[in-house]
Design a protein around this motif. Sequence first.
Motif, PDB file in Angstrom:
ATOM      1  N   GLU A 177       0.813  -1.207   0.000  1.00 13.57           N
ATOM      2  CA  GLU A 177       0.000   0.000   0.000  1.00 13.57           C
ATOM      3  C   GLU A 177       0.852   1.266   0.000  1.00 13.57           C
ATOM      4  O   GLU A 177       0.456   2.295  -0.561  1.00 13.57           O
ATOM      5  CB  GLU A 177      -0.915   0.004   1.224  1.00 13.57           C
ATOM      6  CG  GLU A 177      -1.945   1.113   1.214  1.00 13.57           C
ATOM      7  CD  GLU A 177      -2.895   1.017   2.385  1.00 13.57           C
ATOM      8  OE1 GLU A 177      -4.048   1.432   2.246  1.00 13.57           O
ATOM      9  OE2 GLU A 177      -2.468   0.516   3.451  1.00 13.57           O
ATOM     10  N   LEU A 178       2.026   1.198   0.611  1.00 11.47           N
ATOM     11  CA  LEU A 178       2.901   2.359   0.613  1.00 11.47           C
ATOM     12  C   LEU A 178       3.404   2.676  -0.788  1.00 11.47           C
ATOM     13  O   LEU A 178       3.520   3.843  -1.170  1.00 11.47           O
ATOM     14  CB  LEU A 178       4.078   2.117   1.565  1.00 11.47           C
ATOM     15  CG  LEU A 178       4.981   3.299   1.866  1.00 11.47           C
ATOM     16  CD1 LEU A 178       4.174   4.466   2.441  1.00 11.47           C
ATOM     17  CD2 LEU A 178       6.068   2.891   2.848  1.00 11.47           C
ATOM     18  N   LEU A 202       9.886  10.685   5.042  1.00  4.73           N
ATOM     19  CA  LEU A 202      10.546   9.449   4.667  1.00  4.73           C
ATOM     20  C   LEU A 202       9.612   8.512   3.903  1.00  4.73           C
ATOM     21  O   LEU A 202      10.056   7.752   3.034  1.00  4.73           O
ATOM     22  CB  LEU A 202      11.099   8.736   5.906  1.00  4.73           C
ATOM     23  CG  LEU A 202      12.241   9.454   6.631  1.00  4.73           C
ATOM     24  CD1 LEU A 202      12.674   8.676   7.867  1.00  4.73           C
ATOM     25  CD2 LEU A 202      13.437   9.653   5.707  1.00  4.73           C
ATOM     26  N   LEU A 203       8.320   8.582   4.200  1.00  4.64           N
ATOM     27  CA  LEU A 203       7.366   7.724   3.511  1.00  4.64           C
ATOM     28  C   LEU A 203       6.775   8.372   2.264  1.00  4.64           C
ATOM     29  O   LEU A 203       6.026   7.739   1.532  1.00  4.64           O
ATOM     30  CB  LEU A 203       6.220   7.340   4.458  1.00  4.64           C
ATOM     31  CG  LEU A 203       6.592   6.581   5.726  1.00  4.64           C
ATOM     32  CD1 LEU A 203       5.337   6.176   6.481  1.00  4.64           C
ATOM     33  CD2 LEU A 203       7.431   5.359   5.416  1.00  4.64           C
ATOM     34  N   TYR A 239      -2.401   7.908   5.010  1.00  2.33           N
ATOM     35  CA  TYR A 239      -1.738   6.616   5.156  1.00  2.33           C
ATOM     36  C   TYR A 239      -1.780   6.182   6.615  1.00  2.33           C
ATOM     37  O   TYR A 239      -1.233   6.865   7.485  1.00  2.33           O
ATOM     38  CB  TYR A 239      -0.288   6.707   4.687  1.00  2.33           C
ATOM     39  CG  TYR A 239       0.435   5.393   4.787  1.00  2.33           C
ATOM     40  CD1 TYR A 239       0.208   4.388   3.856  1.00  2.33           C
ATOM     41  CD2 TYR A 239       1.332   5.142   5.817  1.00  2.33           C
ATOM     42  CE1 TYR A 239       0.859   3.171   3.939  1.00  2.33           C
ATOM     43  CE2 TYR A 239       1.993   3.927   5.914  1.00  2.33           C
ATOM     44  CZ  TYR A 239       1.751   2.940   4.977  1.00  2.33           C
ATOM     45  OH  TYR A 239       2.391   1.741   5.069  1.00  2.33           O
ATOM     46  N   PRO A 240      -2.450   5.061   6.929  1.00  2.81           N
ATOM     47  CA  PRO A 240      -2.492   4.598   8.318  1.00  2.81           C
ATOM     48  C   PRO A 240      -1.215   3.844   8.675  1.00  2.81           C
ATOM     49  O   PRO A 240      -0.844   2.896   7.989  1.00  2.81           O
ATOM     50  CB  PRO A 240      -3.714   3.677   8.347  1.00  2.81           C
ATOM     51  CG  PRO A 240      -3.836   3.164   6.939  1.00  2.81           C
ATOM     52  CD  PRO A 240      -3.279   4.238   6.032  1.00  2.81           C
ATOM     53  N   LEU A 241      -0.529   4.281   9.737  1.00  2.00           N
ATOM     54  CA  LEU A 241       0.676   3.570  10.134  1.00  2.00           C
ATOM     55  C   LEU A 241       0.346   2.167  10.599  1.00  2.00           C
ATOM     56  O   LEU A 241       1.040   1.207  10.281  1.00  2.00           O
ATOM     57  CB  LEU A 241       1.401   4.335  11.248  1.00  2.00           C
ATOM     58  CG  LEU A 241       1.963   5.702  10.859  1.00  2.00           C
ATOM     59  CD1 LEU A 241       2.789   6.272  11.992  1.00  2.00           C
ATOM     60  CD2 LEU A 241       2.804   5.611   9.589  1.00  2.00           C
ATOM     61  N   THR A 280      14.710   7.184   0.473  1.00  2.00           N
ATOM     62  CA  THR A 280      15.123   6.628  -0.809  1.00  2.00           C
ATOM     63  C   THR A 280      13.939   6.324  -1.702  1.00  2.00           C
ATOM     64  O   THR A 280      14.040   5.568  -2.659  1.00  2.00           O
ATOM     65  CB  THR A 280      15.945   5.343  -0.593  1.00  2.00           C
ATOM     66  OG1 THR A 280      15.183   4.459   0.259  1.00  2.00           O
ATOM     67  CG2 THR A 280      17.265   5.649   0.046  1.00  2.00           C
ATOM     68  N   GLY A 281      12.760   6.891  -1.391  1.00  4.96           N
ATOM     69  CA  GLY A 281      11.568   6.610  -2.181  1.00  4.96           C
ATOM     70  C   GLY A 281      11.701   7.011  -3.632  1.00  4.96           C
ATOM     71  O   GLY A 281      11.031   6.455  -4.496  1.00  4.96           O
TER      72      GLY A 281
END
Length: 343
Positions: A186-187, A250-251, A284-286, A334-335
């Motif tokens: 999902e990420l 970061l995400l 976005y749910p952690l 690093t996305g």
Amino acid sequence: MIVTTNRPYRGRTWIGIVAVLLAAAASSLASMPQTSSLRFVSTAWAPFTNEAGKPRFALDLVEEALGRVNIKTTTSIVDPAQFTTALLNGPFDGTAAAWRDAEREKALVFSRPYLENRLILVGRRGSDVSAPSLSALAGKRVAIVGGYSYGDLIDAAGPTFVRSQSEEDSLSQLLGSKVEYTLMDELVVQYILTNHPSEAQARLQLGSKPLITRPLYLAVRRSVPDAAAIVDHFNAQVRSLIADGTYHRLLHVDWITADMDGDGTPEYVSRSTQAGKTAPVKAYPLISTGEGASQQRVQVSPHFYIGGAFYNSWTDVPDNYKVSTDRPAINRSTGSVFTFTWK
């Protein structure tokens, strides 16, 4: 800043929330771990874990959190078949990203879950992505990235799994009609929606329910001095990383849902005080499940956490926060290594 009026916030005062946060900070400072470096082991599971220079969100987050309490970490990447033995018996101090089980708990101290592996079904535009489980995909060709530890049950689940070389390769096989579906984290889907919105809208059909969900934990060997204190400090730093926008950066997401006040119900948390002109449609749910719970999304409150303050509704959010998001330059994340093509 944090608002400090006596106006109640879901049964508690703002002052009460501040008092809890200050008490936690004082307790944390009183028991700083003495360990200055840790050697971790992991497998390659993009975008969560990987070699340096490749997508490795989980490793980035753990390194950032532990770095704030002056603990340096290094991670060695091994094949999935070697991971458990290396973790439990090898020369390592633990791992930045692991799933929890009874055998590992005997040797390791686990943190609270800080991320999840959530794999959702992705098809070409117009495809039926409503499958409630993998067994409902019997006879379908489904791309998954080879070498990942998906769990013991996946090979008997029903679909014909086609191992790809990467998330990008899985998408390429899907768009090239070599497979009917792909299971994509999902990420990664969030990244595609944010950075390739028009292509995603025109070419992809996205499922809404994760077919595989596994929480991620930091785990430190019990033999490491201050192992419990290290984990406690990591847990404390996670909320700080969310509050200051580090998680978002970061995400590569603008909104996260996370429990910021400790009442068990997540709030909408903005990456910055530039929250956007309208309330978020998606965040976005952690963590989407409780530990040991079934794969159900936890209920999210209609409250917001922006700029260090809680707000009961979008209407209560100050107008000076309701401005277009200005994304900062990518730093450690690093996305940007993802290179999706849309042939």
